[in-house]
Structure formats: structure tokens, C-alpha cells
Design an enzyme around this catalytic site. Sequence first.
Site, PDB file in Angstrom:
ATOM      1  N   ASN A 152       5.243 -31.866  -0.928  1.00  0.00           N
ATOM      2  CA  ASN A 152       3.869 -31.802  -1.437  1.00  0.00           C
ATOM      3  C   ASN A 152       3.031 -33.070  -1.235  1.00  0.00           C
ATOM      4  O   ASN A 152       1.809 -32.975  -1.168  1.00  0.00           O
ATOM      5  CB  ASN A 152       3.858 -31.349  -2.906  1.00  0.00           C
ATOM      6  CG  ASN A 152       4.590 -32.277  -3.824  1.00  0.00           C
ATOM      7  OD1 ASN A 152       5.476 -33.022  -3.401  1.00  0.00           O
ATOM      8  ND2 ASN A 152       4.222 -32.269  -5.079  1.00  0.00           N
ATOM      9  N   GLU A 248      13.377 -37.921  -9.236  1.00  0.00           N
ATOM     10  CA  GLU A 248      11.994 -37.641  -9.636  1.00  0.00           C
ATOM     11  C   GLU A 248      11.805 -36.145  -9.468  1.00  0.00           C
ATOM     12  O   GLU A 248      11.636 -35.647  -8.354  1.00  0.00           O
ATOM     13  CB  GLU A 248      11.017 -38.405  -8.733  1.00  0.00           C
ATOM     14  CG  GLU A 248      11.128 -39.919  -8.834  1.00  0.00           C
ATOM     15  CD  GLU A 248      10.487 -40.470 -10.095  1.00  0.00           C
ATOM     16  OE1 GLU A 248       9.700 -39.758 -10.744  1.00  0.00           O
ATOM     17  OE2 GLU A 248      10.787 -41.620 -10.447  1.00  0.00           O
ATOM     18  N   LEU A 249      11.851 -35.406 -10.582  1.00  0.00           N
ATOM     19  CA  LEU A 249      11.923 -33.944 -10.485  1.00  0.00           C
ATOM     20  C   LEU A 249      10.651 -33.281 -11.015  1.00  0.00           C
ATOM     21  O   LEU A 249       9.633 -33.932 -11.182  1.00  0.00           O
ATOM     22  CB  LEU A 249      13.175 -33.469 -11.217  1.00  0.00           C
ATOM     23  CG  LEU A 249      14.461 -34.226 -10.845  1.00  0.00           C
ATOM     24  CD1 LEU A 249      15.638 -33.735 -11.663  1.00  0.00           C
ATOM     25  CD2 LEU A 249      14.754 -34.108  -9.354  1.00  0.00           C
ATOM     26  N   CYS A 282       3.724 -32.228  -8.948  1.00  0.00           N
ATOM     27  CA  CYS A 282       4.737 -32.227 -10.007  1.00  0.00           C
ATOM     28  C   CYS A 282       4.135 -32.417 -11.395  1.00  0.00           C
ATOM     29  O   CYS A 282       4.743 -32.036 -12.387  1.00  0.00           O
ATOM     30  CB  CYS A 282       5.777 -33.307  -9.731  1.00  0.00           C
ATOM     31  SG  CYS A 282       5.035 -34.880  -9.344  1.00  0.00           S
ATOM     32  N   GLU A 376       8.828 -24.371 -14.079  1.00  0.00           N
ATOM     33  CA  GLU A 376       7.791 -25.082 -13.334  1.00  0.00           C
ATOM     34  C   GLU A 376       7.099 -24.083 -12.401  1.00  0.00           C
ATOM     35  O   GLU A 376       7.729 -23.485 -11.533  1.00  0.00           O
ATOM     36  CB  GLU A 376       8.415 -26.199 -12.495  1.00  0.00           C
ATOM     37  CG  GLU A 376       7.368 -26.933 -11.679  1.00  0.00           C
ATOM     38  CD  GLU A 376       7.950 -28.051 -10.813  1.00  0.00           C
ATOM     39  OE1 GLU A 376       9.059 -27.904 -10.297  1.00  0.00           O
ATOM     40  OE2 GLU A 376       7.247 -29.064 -10.654  1.00  0.00           O
TER      41      GLU A 376
HETATM   42  P1  NAD Z   1      13.030 -29.063  -2.991  1.00  0.00           P
HETATM   43  O1  NAD Z   1      13.926 -29.534  -4.078  1.00  0.00           O
HETATM   44  O2  NAD Z   1      13.171 -27.664  -2.533  1.00  0.00           O
HETATM   45  O3  NAD Z   1      13.225 -29.976  -1.693  1.00  0.00           O
HETATM   46  C1  NAD Z   1      13.094 -31.371  -1.772  1.00  0.00           C
HETATM   47  C2  NAD Z   1      13.973 -31.989  -0.717  1.00  0.00           C
HETATM   48  O4  NAD Z   1      15.331 -31.709  -1.031  1.00  0.00           O
HETATM   49  C3  NAD Z   1      13.731 -31.455   0.692  1.00  0.00           C
HETATM   50  O5  NAD Z   1      13.811 -32.511   1.599  1.00  0.00           O
HETATM   51  C4  NAD Z   1      14.877 -30.507   0.876  1.00  0.00           C
HETATM   52  O6  NAD Z   1      15.248 -30.337   2.222  1.00  0.00           O
HETATM   53  C5  NAD Z   1      15.975 -31.207   0.122  1.00  0.00           C
HETATM   54  N1  NAD Z   1      17.090 -30.355  -0.305  1.00  0.00           N
HETATM   55  C6  NAD Z   1      17.099 -29.027  -0.555  1.00  0.00           C
HETATM   56  N2  NAD Z   1      18.328 -28.628  -0.907  1.00  0.00           N
HETATM   57  C7  NAD Z   1      19.121 -29.727  -0.893  1.00  0.00           C
HETATM   58  C8  NAD Z   1      20.479 -29.972  -1.177  1.00  0.00           C
HETATM   59  N3  NAD Z   1      21.296 -28.996  -1.555  1.00  0.00           N
HETATM   60  N4  NAD Z   1      20.941 -31.240  -1.081  1.00  0.00           N
HETATM   61  C9  NAD Z   1      20.130 -32.249  -0.716  1.00  0.00           C
HETATM   62  N5  NAD Z   1      18.826 -32.073  -0.418  1.00  0.00           N
HETATM   63  C10 NAD Z   1      18.322 -30.832  -0.516  1.00  0.00           C
HETATM   64  O7  NAD Z   1      11.531 -29.379  -3.455  1.00  0.00           O
HETATM   65  P2  NAD Z   1      10.154 -29.067  -2.716  1.00  0.00           P
HETATM   66  O8  NAD Z   1       9.886 -27.607  -2.792  1.00  0.00           O
HETATM   67  O9  NAD Z   1      10.071 -29.741  -1.399  1.00  0.00           O
HETATM   68  O10 NAD Z   1       9.157 -29.868  -3.677  1.00  0.00           O
HETATM   69  C11 NAD Z   1       8.770 -29.380  -4.899  1.00  0.00           C
HETATM   70  C12 NAD Z   1       9.527 -29.972  -6.050  1.00  0.00           C
HETATM   71  O11 NAD Z   1       9.451 -31.387  -6.013  1.00  0.00           O
HETATM   72  C13 NAD Z   1       8.929 -29.565  -7.380  1.00  0.00           C
HETATM   73  O12 NAD Z   1       9.947 -29.292  -8.304  1.00  0.00           O
HETATM   74  C14 NAD Z   1       8.138 -30.794  -7.779  1.00  0.00           C
HETATM   75  O13 NAD Z   1       7.874 -30.914  -9.136  1.00  0.00           O
HETATM   76  C15 NAD Z   1       9.032 -31.869  -7.294  1.00  0.00           C
HETATM   77  N6  NAD Z   1       8.291 -33.119  -7.172  1.00  0.00           N
HETATM   78  C16 NAD Z   1       8.519 -34.122  -8.075  1.00  0.00           C
HETATM   79  C17 NAD Z   1       7.787 -35.306  -8.005  1.00  0.00           C
HETATM   80  C18 NAD Z   1       8.018 -36.443  -8.933  1.00  0.00           C
HETATM   81  O14 NAD Z   1       7.645 -37.565  -8.606  1.00  0.00           O
HETATM   82  N7  NAD Z   1       8.614 -36.230 -10.094  1.00  0.00           N
HETATM   83  C19 NAD Z   1       6.808 -35.446  -7.021  1.00  0.00           C
HETATM   84  C20 NAD Z   1       6.599 -34.392  -6.132  1.00  0.00           C
HETATM   85  C21 NAD Z   1       7.356 -33.234  -6.210  1.00  0.00           C
END
Ligand code: NAD
Length: 474
Positions: A152, A248-249, A282, A376
Site C-alpha cells: 500500500n 508493523e501490522l 493501515c 481489518e
Molecule cells: P500481506 O501480509 O499480504 O503481505 C505483506 C508482505 O508479506 C508481502 O511482501 C508478501 O509477499 C509477504 N508475505 C505473504 N505471505 C508471507 C509469508 N508466509 N511469509 C513471509 N512473507 C509473506 O499484506 P498486504 O496485503 O501487502 O498489505 C496490507 C497489510 O499490511 C494490512 O494488514 C495493513 O494494515 C498492513 N500494513 C501495516 C502498516 C503498519 O505500519 N502497521 C503499514 C502498511 C500496511
Amino acid sequence: MERKHLWINGKWVEGKRYEPLHSPYTGEVLAEIAQATEEEATRAIEGAHAAFQKFKNTPAHERARILANAVQLLEQRKEEAARIVAAEAAKPLKAARSEIVRTIQTYQFAAEEAKRIYGERIPMDAAIGGEGRIGFTMRVPMGVVSAITPFNFPFNLVAHKVGPAIASGNAIVLKPAEKTPLSALFLAELFQEAGLPDGVLNIITGLGPELGPVLNTHPLVKNITFTGSPRVGKEIRKLAEFRKVTLELGSNSALIVDEGIDLDAIMDRVVEGAFSYNGQVCISIQRIYVHRSLYDAFLEKLVERTKRLVIGSPFDEQTDITAVINKDSLDRLAAWIEEAVQMGAKVASGGTVEGPILTPTVLTDVPHEAKVIQEEVFGPIVSVMPFDSLDEAISRVNASRYGLNAGVYTRDIHRAFTCVQEIETGGVLINDIPTYRLDHMPYGGIKDSGTGREGVKFAVMEMMEEKFVSFHWR
Ligand code: NAD
């Protein structure tokens, strides 16, 4: 079709397999992206480890200079960078440009923080037996940082890993989101041109489930920094064993609007917080608790203002709302609206699917148990609920497994501090929306929203060990 390779040890390395990257808005193929194998990921980690042996001794002024050079280079290419984000993330140009402005600042903060890494003097003689000794701590880099980032904010959230890693003298293996790899790959040659030694930054593209295991368990990886969904964060935490991990979730951020607030003065901010980048933020506002005395007026203004949002192509200068990231996300969002409606919610605005777009949706009368409240949403859906007492509003805000940011508009300082004291989140923003982040603020969640803090100075600390030294000098 352009093929994008892996960036390992300062060189483009051809992948064994490529996958097409589609535009979320038009569906066209933007590029073919290399899908790294475990073996290539291992090479990147080993290369980073080798580069670290020298980079850890690079003086702070030199690390700061490299980051400052990158700032300048990005400044010169900022429109190009914004267009990459608009294309691969379907982020409206207005928002994409502001992400690049923030990214430049994030690297600038990193350049500055590189020069401000301190330890602490410990008064050894405060303890019996500590006489004649000088004690101090030194912050030392850890080695290979494994960084996994979401789609994002494909420039700025990468900057929150790469900037602090370079500032602190670590080497990094970055795996950007498979949905938005181009923004990260753009950095490869940019940092090389800025003077970063080969191997300090490696970028491998591909799927998380395939690369996660090696990135999170390789013995040379000493530090893991992940931004993404709580589901993946949990898996990473399990694999990480004794490594230091920053997570950071996500969240279901709430806003409280207390009695006596001038609604016209806040409504633009509320709409921005709920719908900027289609709510795929997020700290997007997902739940709004409004004092009952203002509820009807608030809802009317929110709906009126939401209906004025411009829906269109991410490349149109006027666009506010465009395609959500992919079809799975669109289907999930539509199903969650449907579930809420089945449970008694009413759709006050939007709620329709138009091609790849979900129209910005305002829900009322939503039961607390509905997914759009509990989980979420990560899409353009906001729910508005009335409250009678502040305690009730706070307990609703806290009745969540998440806790990233919360926002409170109130004119009463006592009530403001009650919120500061009682709300269970990593950050409380008084007289602002929860969707407020500056890149040097300490930022991070509690509960299922994560552990550790970013915000450049804080991320630098997460990536360093505190080594203690005792010097027995007399
Ligand atoms: P996602 O968890 O689907 O993917 C994030 C990353 O993790 C990607 O690079 C993906 O390839 C990788 N990934 C997926 N499965 C994995 C695994 N099993 N092992 C290791 N890596 C893996 O998230 P998304 O859809 O890209 O982004 C949205 C999420 O990110 C939302 O939950 C949002 O709240 C969160 N987010 C948090 C913050 C923060 O700073 N707290 C900021 C932005 C986004």
C-alpha cells in the site's frame, strides 16, 4: 514486455521464472517480474552478510552522505516514481505524489539519524563493587536485516526499512510485495548511484510464502522487519526464533467525535482518513463513534461529502477513489458489506461494485460483531455509531484485537486526557484523525497490530544491539 530481474550484490540477476504484473485498474501487464527461488534468496543473504563486514565500519558521515545523495536523486525523479506507484498500486496520482514527498523526507530523516546514534554512560559506582570502572553502552549494527513490505505504500514503507538499515550500518535483503515490486526495484540503481556499496541493499521479488521461510530462518539473518497483515506477522514471529523482530501490522482504527465539535471544520479530514487510497491504509478510519447529540448531523455531512469524491483512473489528476488492489480484495469487501447488511446494518452511501472499484461506503446500525467492525477492512468502508457516554465510546474502541492509532476530537481537556490514558493503542491523536503519521513519529501497534516501533530514529534502534562495555581503569 520489460523483464525485471533480481538485484543481488549490485547486479541484475536473471530469474529462473517470471510472472506478469497486472495493473489493478486496467488489468494490462506492466512488466514480467522475476520470482526468486530459495537459492537466489540465500545468495542475496550471503552477499549481504559479506557486504556487511565492511559496511559496519563505514563512518556515520559516509552513511549519511549516501542517504543524502539518494534524497537528491529521488527528488530529481519524483514524478517518475509517483507514476510507478499510480500504475502498479492504482494509487491516485495526488496520493502517489504525496507518498513520494514523504519518502524523500523519510530518507532525509535517515541521513540525519545516521549521525545521532548514541549509547549511554552507566554510573558503575552506584553499585557496591562498581568502583574504579567506567561503564557505557554502544549501539552496534546487527548484520543482515530481512525486510518484507506490503503493497500500500510501496515507496515509503520500503524507505522505513532501507533508510534505517543504511543509517545504522546494517545490510539488507528486501522482499517487496508481489503486487508492487516496481517501486522497490526503482531503488536498486538509485542507491548504487548514491554511492551505496554493492551487496548492502539486495532486492528479491516473488511470493511471500515461498521466500518467507528462508528470509526468516537463515542463520545469517539477524534482524527481521515486517510490515503487512497480522496473519503473516504471526507466521514470521513463529519462524524468527530468537531474532529481533519488528512487526508493523494492521488495525481497525477508530475515531471518537465528542460533543460540541464543529463538524464542518473536521469533515474533510474525516473523509480523507476513511477513504484516502480506497481505505487501503493501515490506520484508515474504519469505525467512527459520534456523540449522540451530533450523530444525525455528522452522518448527513459525511454522506454528502463522501458522494463528492471523484471516482476514476489513478492517472486522472482529480481522482480520489479508484480500483482496489485486486479482485480477491474486492470480493471480500463486497461479502463483508453483505454480511453486515444481513446482520441489520444500513448502507448510507456507496456499497456498489463498479468494475474493479468499490464505491466509497458508509454503513450505519452495524452490530459490533460484524466483520466490518471486528476485522481489518482495508478498503473504502466506514461504519458510524452513536455513543452516549465517553466511557462507552472508549470501551468500544478498546473492544478490538488491534491497537495501532486512535483519533479523538474533543473540546474538553479532561476528556482528552481520559482518552489518552484509557485508549489501548500504540498512538492516540487528539483533535486529529487516527490516519495521521509523520515519518519521524514513533509508530507501531500493540495487541495484534504488532510489536516494535518505526519512525526513523525508532527503527534505527530496533535494528541495533546495545553492547555494554565496562572499563576497569583504577
Ligand atoms: P500481506 O501480509 O499480504 O503481505 C505483506 C508482505 O508479506 C508481502 O511482501 C508478501 O509477499 C509477504 N508475505 C505473504 N505471505 C508471507 C509469508 N508466509 N511469509 C513471509 N512473507 C509473506 O499484506 P498486504 O496485503 O501487502 O498489505 C496490507 C497489510 O499490511 C494490512 O494488514 C495493513 O494494515 C498492513 N500494513 C501495516 C502498516 C503498519 O505500519 N502497521 C503499514 C502498511 C500496511
